[in-house]
Write a protein that holds these residues in place. Structure first.
Motif, PDB file in Angstrom:
ATOM      1  N   ARG A   3      48.769 -34.952  86.663  1.00 49.32           N
ATOM      2  CA  ARG A   3      49.394 -33.617  86.996  1.00 49.32           C
ATOM      3  C   ARG A   3      50.574 -33.339  86.061  1.00 49.32           C
ATOM      4  NH1 ARG A   3      48.529 -29.794  91.295  1.00 49.32           N
ATOM      5  NH2 ARG A   3      46.878 -31.201  92.097  1.00 49.32           N
ATOM      6  N   ALA A   4      50.764 -32.132  85.457  1.00 45.82           N
ATOM      7  CA  ALA A   4      51.899 -31.853  84.672  1.00 45.82           C
ATOM      8  C   ALA A   4      52.524 -30.699  85.364  1.00 45.82           C
ATOM      9  CB  ALA A   4      51.415 -31.881  83.142  1.00 45.82           C
ATOM     10  N   LYS A   5      53.756 -30.754  85.338  1.00 44.79           N
ATOM     11  CA  LYS A   5      54.759 -29.678  85.657  1.00 44.79           C
ATOM     12  C   LYS A   5      55.371 -29.208  84.554  1.00 44.79           C
ATOM     13  CE  LYS A   5      54.780 -30.786  90.630  1.00 44.79           C
ATOM     14  NZ  LYS A   5      55.492 -30.752  91.797  1.00 44.79           N
ATOM     15  N   VAL A   6      55.204 -28.153  83.858  1.00 48.38           N
ATOM     16  CA  VAL A   6      55.813 -27.584  82.815  1.00 48.38           C
ATOM     17  C   VAL A   6      56.648 -26.600  83.265  1.00 48.38           C
ATOM     18  CG1 VAL A   6      55.572 -26.655  80.336  1.00 48.38           C
ATOM     19  CG2 VAL A   6      53.613 -28.400  81.641  1.00 48.38           C
ATOM     20  N   TYR A   7      57.955 -26.613  82.652  1.00 48.17           N
ATOM     21  CA  TYR A   7      58.937 -25.395  82.759  1.00 48.17           C
ATOM     22  C   TYR A   7      59.363 -24.879  81.446  1.00 48.17           C
ATOM     23  CZ  TYR A   7      59.374 -28.415  86.830  1.00 48.17           C
ATOM     24  OH  TYR A   7      59.060 -29.120  87.974  1.00 48.17           O
ATOM     25  N   VAL A   8      59.281 -23.559  81.117  1.00 48.08           N
ATOM     26  CA  VAL A   8      59.673 -23.183  80.073  1.00 48.08           C
ATOM     27  C   VAL A   8      60.762 -22.016  80.323  1.00 48.08           C
ATOM     28  CG1 VAL A   8      58.789 -21.556  78.058  1.00 48.08           C
ATOM     29  CG2 VAL A   8      57.327 -23.118  79.036  1.00 48.08           C
ATOM     30  N   THR A   9      61.838 -22.216  79.617  1.00 44.67           N
ATOM     31  CA  THR A   9      62.991 -21.387  79.862  1.00 44.67           C
ATOM     32  C   THR A   9      63.488 -20.979  78.220  1.00 44.67           C
ATOM     33  OG1 THR A   9      64.492 -23.212  79.856  1.00 44.67           O
ATOM     34  CG2 THR A   9      63.864 -22.187  81.985  1.00 44.67           C
ATOM     35  N   TYR A  10      64.138 -19.911  78.487  1.00 42.33           N
ATOM     36  CA  TYR A  10      64.617 -18.982  77.150  1.00 42.33           C
ATOM     37  C   TYR A  10      65.781 -20.026  76.710  1.00 42.33           C
ATOM     38  CZ  TYR A  10      62.442 -14.589  77.168  1.00 42.33           C
ATOM     39  OH  TYR A  10      61.591 -13.679  77.222  1.00 42.33           O
ATOM     40  N   LYS A  11      65.938 -20.353  75.494  1.00 37.88           N
ATOM     41  CA  LYS A  11      67.199 -20.973  74.986  1.00 37.88           C
ATOM     42  C   LYS A  11      68.545 -20.452  75.443  1.00 37.88           C
ATOM     43  CE  LYS A  11      64.638 -23.227  71.106  1.00 37.88           C
ATOM     44  NZ  LYS A  11      64.700 -23.435  69.669  1.00 37.88           N
ATOM     45  N   LEU A  45      49.479 -28.252  85.450  1.00 36.55           N
ATOM     46  CA  LEU A  45      48.079 -28.701  85.047  1.00 36.55           C
ATOM     47  C   LEU A  45      47.610 -29.650  85.390  1.00 36.55           C
ATOM     48  CD1 LEU A  45      50.268 -27.226  82.613  1.00 36.55           C
ATOM     49  CD2 LEU A  45      48.558 -27.654  81.025  1.00 36.55           C
ATOM     50  N   VAL A  46      46.321 -29.716  85.658  1.00 34.28           N
ATOM     51  CA  VAL A  46      45.565 -31.017  85.882  1.00 34.28           C
ATOM     52  C   VAL A  46      44.813 -31.575  84.473  1.00 34.28           C
ATOM     53  CG1 VAL A  46      43.912 -32.200  87.524  1.00 34.28           C
ATOM     54  CG2 VAL A  46      45.591 -30.390  88.283  1.00 34.28           C
ATOM     55  N   LEU A  47      45.161 -32.750  84.465  1.00 30.35           N
ATOM     56  CA  LEU A  47      44.430 -33.219  83.074  1.00 30.35           C
ATOM     57  C   LEU A  47      43.555 -34.565  83.297  1.00 30.35           C
ATOM     58  CD1 LEU A  47      47.797 -32.734  81.620  1.00 30.35           C
ATOM     59  CD2 LEU A  47      45.869 -32.146  80.052  1.00 30.35           C
ATOM     60  N   ASP A  48      42.198 -34.437  83.127  1.00 29.38           N
ATOM     61  CA  ASP A  48      41.472 -35.678  83.417  1.00 29.38           C
ATOM     62  C   ASP A  48      41.627 -36.657  82.270  1.00 29.38           C
ATOM     63  OD1 ASP A  48      39.632 -37.411  84.569  1.00 29.38           O
ATOM     64  OD2 ASP A  48      37.980 -35.789  84.605  1.00 29.38           O
TER      65      ASP A  48
END
Lengths: 81, 81
Positions: A3-11, A45-48
């Protein structure tokens, strides 16, 4: 399965009018203790696949689609699921 | 000073066309290992108050503004900063 936890923020250098609007609104709602606010996107995301391949895939996904690397920075965590 | 990390995601019962579009796009970009994706909003707040008051303020902010509690669920972490 990872399981991937992705955080996207402005620079930091990028002006974020949405964050400013939310800050103003929260001050008007009587939260004067709020001193700073940033907002961004969150993906889970869940990646197999194996850990190495999952990390590589998430890195490429961020570069290609999930983040605009000119304006946004991203970080992620991988957790065995 | 406390730093709050707030995650707002759609409830499971709510259809999320954005997540479906991203999943389709990532499959087309040749990431077949992706089996599930959810997306949401991420807020990072800095609050100049005690731990108890910060927790209460974040809870109220989520209820009033940051999340639409009819459709979205939220969770948060408080970290001393």
């Amino acid at each position: 399965m990872y399981r991937a936890k992705v955080y996207v923020t402005y620079k930091d250098s990028i002006l974020d009018p949405q964050a400013e609007a939310i800050t103003t609104a929260l001050h008007q709602l009587d939260f004067p203790e709020l001193t700073q606010l940033t907002c961004g996107k969150y993906f889970e995301l869940v990646l197999d696949t194996t850990r190495e391949k999952a990390a590589l895939a998430v890195e490429q996904m961020c570069q290609k689609l999930l983040a605009n690397v000119n304006m946004e920075s991203y970080r992620y965590e991988l957790i065995a699921a």
